[in-house]
Design an enzyme around this catalytic site. Structure first.
Site, PDB file in Angstrom:
ATOM      1  N   HIS A  46       1.092  -4.329   4.219  1.00  0.00           N
ATOM      2  CA  HIS A  46       0.141  -3.050   4.107  1.00  0.00           C
ATOM      3  C   HIS A  46       0.821  -2.427   2.861  1.00  0.00           C
ATOM      4  CE1 HIS A  46      -0.755   1.250   4.876  1.00  0.00           C
ATOM      5  NE2 HIS A  46      -1.817   0.802   4.928  1.00  0.00           N
ATOM      6  N   HIS A  88      -3.685   3.228  -3.837  1.00  0.00           N
ATOM      7  CA  HIS A  88      -4.254   3.475  -2.739  1.00  0.00           C
ATOM      8  C   HIS A  88      -5.322   4.538  -2.678  1.00  0.00           C
ATOM      9  CE1 HIS A  88      -4.793   5.776   1.285  1.00  0.00           C
ATOM     10  NE2 HIS A  88      -4.918   4.574   1.771  1.00  0.00           N
TER      11      HIS A  88
HETATM   12  O1  G3P Z   1      -6.805  -1.217   4.844  1.00  0.00           O
HETATM   13  C1  G3P Z   1      -6.224  -1.070   6.060  1.00  0.00           C
HETATM   14  C2  G3P Z   1      -5.598   0.112   6.112  1.00  0.00           C
HETATM   15  O2  G3P Z   1      -4.695  -0.061   4.869  1.00  0.00           O
HETATM   16  C3  G3P Z   1      -6.528   1.340   5.895  1.00  0.00           C
HETATM   17  O3  G3P Z   1      -5.820   2.348   5.683  1.00  0.00           O
HETATM   18  O4  G3P Z   1      -5.433   4.296   4.299  1.00  0.00           O
HETATM   19  O5  G3P Z   1      -3.623   2.676   4.331  1.00  0.00           O
HETATM   20  O6  G3P Z   1      -6.119   2.060   3.252  1.00  0.00           O
HETATM   21  P1  G3P Z   1      -5.293   2.746   4.217  1.00  0.00           P
HETATM   22 CA    CA Z   2      -6.161  -0.180   2.751  1.00  0.00          CA
END
Ligand code: G3P
Ligand code: CA
Length: 345
Positions: A46, A88
């Site tokens: 992530h 992000h």
């Molecule tokens: O993309 C999965 C997850 O990353 C969604 O949450 O806010 O970290 O992009 P975010």
């Molecule tokens: Ca994401």
């Protein structure tokens, strides 16, 4: 080991669930994109190795790769000159020093949007550990020190070249997992972000349902637009905890998702609440599987997790093996890789 009553019931039903899971792949609906079943459980880094290095920087990508990720995530936004970069947010101030370098370039809302800066300007910034904009302190204490060392914001192409280069030099085949951020916002600003991202992916060979890639979005319109454009790559519908997503987790919502996507990426609390209680008897996971959709929940963080688990490893095992998700997004790739390895998966 923690075993709640609902988990014991779930385990008792395991043979039934196995039969169902064998059936769901063959019963997958016909759709214009990939229908390949997802067989092995996967670890998705992530925002790269964000638990250890500033998110989405190239060193963090290399670390996620070395820690054994199956896929590495890229959140994608555009610069003013239309270059996809890996950040992000649709603003820059939470992960760079843009406020210090360009103090007069924020909009009236106080945000510094990447689409107001050229790639050259973005490259002049220092990327850093995520900042909590309310306190200006690190969002996660105990992670990489704020302001230490030197990092820059990568383009999507740079990140793909790093991963593909490592695939050559290691003989592994790690995939990419780009998320198109703010599709509606980018279109309002005059950018066709879907076409721009697809062009970069095609340049690097991601063109078929078998390509080692998942494209994710929170916006159904974005994913439907990709399909309408002829994209056959695997697509993942993200589902947050916000009420605006409630319709997507109903049977009719899942039926619709199965017409254009290959899986769902729900926030963990759509599956279990923060006290470890199942949401609607895990119907989101079973309903997705019945429709041939993979389930990749987010986000698993050892420094921000529900107190009902005695360890991060226990939480990961619970989601992978008790609940049966197919993959998960984590800031701590190495721990998820170890949990799968110890289970022989
Ligand atoms: O993309 C999965 C997850 O990353 C969604 O949450 O806010 O970290 O992009 P975010
Ligand atoms: Ca994401």
């Amino acid at each position: 080991m923690r075993r709640l009553p609902h988990v014991r019931l779930l385990l008792a039903l395991t043979p039934v669930l196995v039969l169902l899971s064998l059936g769901w792949a063959s019963a997958a609906p016909s759709m214009p994109g990939s229908t390949a079943p997802i067989s092995a459980k996967i670890v998705i880094a992530h925002r790269s190795a964000s638990g250890y290095l500033p998110e989405h920087t190239l060193p963090a990508v290399a670390m996620a790769y070395a820690l054994g990720a199956d896929y590495i995530e890229q959140d994608v936004v555009l610069t003013r000159d239309g270059v996809p970069i890996v950040v992000h947010d649709i603003y820059l101030e939470a992960t760079t020093d843009v406020r210090q370098v360009f103090p007069n370039r924020g909009r009236l809302d106080g945000k510094y949007y990447p689409c107001d800066f050229t790639l050259a300007e973005v490259k002049s910034l220092r990327a850093c550990e995520r900042i909590d904009l309310k306190t200006n302190a690190p969002a996660f204490s105990g992670r990489f020190p704020l302001g230490a060392s030197k990092f820059e914001v990568p383009t999507l192409a740079e990140e793909i070249e790093l991963i593909q280069g490592l695939n050559v030099s290691t003989g592994r085949n790690v995939g990419i997992y780009p998320e198109i951020k703010g599709s509606g916002f980018h279109h309002q600003q005059g950018f066709d972000i879907e076409q721009i991202v697809l062009d970069v992916l095609a340049k690097y060979g991601y063109i078929s349902p078998e390509s080692k890639v998942f494209i994710q979005s929170f916006e159904p319109a974005c994913l439907k637009r990709l399909r309408a454009m002829g994209c056959t790559l695997p697509l993942i519908q993200l589902i947050s905890g916000s009420a605006e997503f409630n319709a997507l987790v109903t049977p009719a919502g899942l039926d619709d998702i199965a017409t254009y996507a290959n899986g769902i990426g729900p926030v963990t609390t759509r599956i279990e609440d923060s006290k470890g209680r199942p949401v609607d008897n895990y119907s989101l996971v079973s309903g997705a599987h019945q429709r041939g959709l993979a389930v990749h929940p987010y986000t698993f963080r050892k420094d921000s997790m529900p107190s009902c688990f005695s360890s991060f490893e226990e939480m990961l095992r619970h989601f992978y093996f008790d609940i049966g998700v197919d993959g998960l997004f984590t800031d701590f790739t190495d721990i998820a890789v170890r949990v799968l390895k110890e289970a022989g998966r």
